[in-house]
Design a protein around this motif. Structure first.
Motif, PDB file in Angstrom:
ATOM      1  N   ASN A 105       0.852  -1.179   0.000  1.00 15.41           N
ATOM      2  CA  ASN A 105       0.000   0.000   0.000  1.00 15.41           C
ATOM      3  C   ASN A 105       0.896   1.240   0.000  1.00 15.41           C
ATOM      4  N   LEU A 106       0.286   2.389   0.088  1.00 19.36           N
ATOM      5  CA  LEU A 106       1.049   3.633   0.046  1.00 19.36           C
ATOM      6  C   LEU A 106       2.032   3.725   1.211  1.00 19.36           C
ATOM      7  N   ILE A 107       1.633   3.227   2.376  1.00 19.82           N
ATOM      8  CA  ILE A 107       2.498   3.303   3.553  1.00 19.82           C
ATOM      9  C   ILE A 107       3.738   2.436   3.378  1.00 19.82           C
ATOM     10  N   THR A 108       3.561   1.197   2.877  1.00 15.06           N
ATOM     11  CA  THR A 108       4.727   0.324   2.701  1.00 15.06           C
ATOM     12  C   THR A 108       5.674   0.894   1.652  1.00 15.06           C
ATOM     13  N   ARG A 109       5.136   1.480   0.597  1.00  9.06           N
ATOM     14  CA  ARG A 109       5.981   2.097  -0.427  1.00  9.06           C
ATOM     15  C   ARG A 109       6.762   3.274   0.153  1.00  9.06           C
ATOM     16  N   PHE A 110       6.074   4.080   0.946  1.00  3.62           N
ATOM     17  CA  PHE A 110       6.724   5.239   1.559  1.00  3.62           C
ATOM     18  C   PHE A 110       7.798   4.796   2.543  1.00  3.62           C
ATOM     19  N   ASN A 111       7.496   3.775   3.352  1.00  2.31           N
ATOM     20  CA  ASN A 111       8.469   3.276   4.327  1.00  2.31           C
ATOM     21  C   ASN A 111       9.735   2.772   3.642  1.00  2.31           C
ATOM     22  N   GLU A 112       9.576   2.061   2.535  1.00 10.35           N
ATOM     23  CA  GLU A 112      10.747   1.550   1.822  1.00 10.35           C
ATOM     24  C   GLU A 112      11.597   2.702   1.282  1.00 10.35           C
ATOM     25  N   LEU A 113      10.940   3.709   0.731  1.00 10.81           N
ATOM     26  CA  LEU A 113      11.669   4.854   0.185  1.00 10.81           C
ATOM     27  C   LEU A 113      12.449   5.583   1.271  1.00 10.81           C
ATOM     28  N   ILE A 114      11.802   5.842   2.406  1.00  6.59           N
ATOM     29  CA  ILE A 114      12.453   6.569   3.497  1.00  6.59           C
ATOM     30  C   ILE A 114      13.603   5.759   4.079  1.00  6.59           C
ATOM     31  N   GLU A 115      13.374   4.461   4.302  1.00  5.11           N
ATOM     32  CA  GLU A 115      14.424   3.616   4.871  1.00  5.11           C
ATOM     33  C   GLU A 115      15.625   3.536   3.940  1.00  5.11           C
ATOM     34  N   SER A 116      15.370   3.433   2.639  1.00  2.00           N
ATOM     35  CA  SER A 116      16.456   3.343   1.669  1.00  2.00           C
ATOM     36  C   SER A 116      17.300   4.610   1.658  1.00  2.00           C
ATOM     37  N   GLN A 117      16.645   5.746   1.634  1.00  2.00           N
ATOM     38  CA  GLN A 117      17.377   7.008   1.594  1.00  2.00           C
ATOM     39  C   GLN A 117      18.134   7.259   2.895  1.00  2.00           C
ATOM     40  N   ALA A 118      17.519   6.941   4.024  1.00  2.06           N
ATOM     41  CA  ALA A 118      18.178   7.139   5.318  1.00  2.06           C
ATOM     42  C   ALA A 118      19.387   6.220   5.457  1.00  2.06           C
ATOM     43  N   ALA A 119      19.260   4.966   5.005  1.00  2.10           N
ATOM     44  CA  ALA A 119      20.377   4.024   5.096  1.00  2.10           C
ATOM     45  C   ALA A 119      21.525   4.459   4.188  1.00  2.10           C
ATOM     46  N   GLU A 120      21.209   4.994   3.025  1.00  2.00           N
ATOM     47  CA  GLU A 120      22.246   5.472   2.116  1.00  2.00           C
ATOM     48  C   GLU A 120      22.991   6.656   2.728  1.00  2.00           C
ATOM     49  N   LEU A 121      22.252   7.575   3.343  1.00  2.00           N
ATOM     50  CA  LEU A 121      22.873   8.712   4.012  1.00  2.00           C
ATOM     51  C   LEU A 121      23.761   8.239   5.152  1.00  2.00           C
ATOM     52  N   ASP A 122      23.278   7.288   5.941  1.00  2.00           N
ATOM     53  CA  ASP A 122      24.064   6.752   7.048  1.00  2.00           C
ATOM     54  C   ASP A 122      25.365   6.152   6.539  1.00  2.00           C
ATOM     55  N   TYR A 123      25.313   5.421   5.431  1.00  2.00           N
ATOM     56  CA  TYR A 123      26.511   4.793   4.880  1.00  2.00           C
ATOM     57  C   TYR A 123      27.511   5.849   4.413  1.00  2.00           C
ATOM     58  N   ARG A 124      27.011   6.908   3.757  1.00  2.00           N
ATOM     59  CA  ARG A 124      27.898   7.969   3.284  1.00  2.00           C
ATOM     60  C   ARG A 124      28.582   8.669   4.454  1.00  2.00           C
ATOM     61  N   LEU A 125      27.847   8.895   5.521  1.00  2.00           N
ATOM     62  CA  LEU A 125      28.439   9.527   6.699  1.00  2.00           C
ATOM     63  C   LEU A 125      29.512   8.633   7.319  1.00  2.00           C
ATOM     64  N   LYS A 126      29.259   7.329   7.352  1.00  2.00           N
ATOM     65  CA  LYS A 126      30.252   6.399   7.882  1.00  2.00           C
ATOM     66  C   LYS A 126      31.497   6.385   6.993  1.00  2.00           C
ATOM     67  N   GLN A 127      31.287   6.488   5.678  1.00  2.00           N
ATOM     68  CA  GLN A 127      32.429   6.555   4.767  1.00  2.00           C
ATOM     69  C   GLN A 127      33.291   7.775   5.054  1.00  2.00           C
ATOM     70  N   GLN A 128      32.640   8.928   5.221  1.00  2.00           N
ATOM     71  CA  GLN A 128      33.381  10.153   5.501  1.00  2.00           C
ATOM     72  C   GLN A 128      34.135  10.058   6.820  1.00  2.00           C
ATOM     73  N   ALA A 129      33.463   9.534   7.843  1.00  2.00           N
ATOM     74  CA  ALA A 129      34.105   9.384   9.149  1.00  2.00           C
ATOM     75  C   ALA A 129      35.287   8.424   9.056  1.00  2.00           C
ATOM     76  N   HIS A 130      35.134   7.367   8.269  1.00  2.00           N
ATOM     77  CA  HIS A 130      36.208   6.391   8.102  1.00  2.00           C
ATOM     78  C   HIS A 130      37.419   7.038   7.432  1.00  2.00           C
ATOM     79  N   ARG A 131      37.168   7.879   6.428  1.00  2.00           N
ATOM     80  CA  ARG A 131      38.278   8.567   5.752  1.00  2.00           C
ATOM     81  C   ARG A 131      38.980   9.541   6.698  1.00  2.00           C
ATOM     82  N   VAL A 132      38.194  10.288   7.465  1.00  2.00           N
ATOM     83  CA  VAL A 132      38.776  11.245   8.411  1.00  2.00           C
ATOM     84  C   VAL A 132      39.625  10.519   9.446  1.00  2.00           C
TER      85      VAL A 132
END
Length: 239
Positions: free
Chosen positions: A189-216
């Motif tokens: 339904n609309l909620i499950t689609r929205f949840n997947e989109l939000i979780e995907s984008q948040a997880a990608e952001l989290d990974y990018r931040l971890k990458q930056q912290a790892h480089r620093v």
């Protein structure tokens, strides 16, 4: 915990009242779960190779050798199946799941109606609910792709996986040393689609931040080594 190669098994038991899946199986506690791609094969291999003999037995149904794990990793079909992972701050893959979709019939035009779930968690990362979170994440993705039934094939001694399945409302059937679990999924339904989109984008952001912290951290460690080298080789005024 599942060999993800059992989709040819018999049809699931009838369940006239499919459960309404909650947003979280274990209470709300967000865990960044990232979709994996072919470029992550080395990390997937490192994760699975870190499992001891008993853990490999639970994951694959047999004590997979290093060579068999390498073959499994190389055989992953990222264009058909979905592989998810949880990374720690050092970008180590500490938990992963494989959602294997049933191969479509040549004449099939509808979305797949069944998918099989398999999961593994590194020993030092257990007890944090990662297996349950990955299962919940797989349910969400399966629903949004038109899957009607989620299937788990596990050893009967794999009580952790079977407990997760039962808690989600799955029907578990035991046959000696092996067990099968069938979970009926409601439509997306609309909620499950929205949840997947939000979780995907948040997880990608989290990974990018971890990458930056790892480089620093890498840069800081290099500077500390240079400073230590200079201090060891530059004579002091007293010398």
């Amino acid at each position: 915990m599942s060999s993800t190669d059992s989709l040819h098994r018999s049809d699931p038991p009838a369940n006239p009242n499919p459960p309404i899946l909650p947003f979280s199986l274990i209470g709300w506690a967000w865990v960044p779960i990232r979709s994996l791609a072919p470029r992550h094969r080395p990390r997937i291999a490192a994760h699975l190779l870190s499992l001891d003999e008993h853990d490999r037995y639970l994951r694959f149904g047999f004590p997979a050798s290093d060579e068999q794990i390498a073959q499994y990793v190389q055989g992953l079909d990222f264009s058909r199946d979905e592989i998810f992972g949880i990374f720690n701050r050092r970008l180590e893959l500490i938990a992963m799941a494989h959602l294997a979709y049933a191969p479509p019939a040549p004449e099939a035009t509808l979305p797949q109606s069944m998918a099989e779930f398999g999961v593994s968690v590194m020993a030092h990362a257990r007890g944090r609910g990662y297996g349950a979170r990955l299962f919940e994440h797989a349910m969400l993705h399966a629903r949004n792709r038109g899957v009607e039934t989620l299937f788990i094939h596990a050893l009967s001694e794999n009580t952790a996986m079977l407990k997760i399945a039962r808690k989600a409302g799955a029907t578990v059937e035991r046959s000696g040393s092996e067990s099968e679990a069938w979970l009926s999924l409601p439509p997306d339904n609309l909620i499950t689609r929205f949840n997947e989109l939000i979780e995907s984008q948040a997880a990608e952001l989290d990974y990018r931040l971890k990458q930056q912290a790892h480089r620093v951290n890498g840069i800081l460690e290099s500077l500390a080594e240079v400073k230590s080298h200079i201090n060891r080789n530059v004579p002091t005024a007293l010398e």
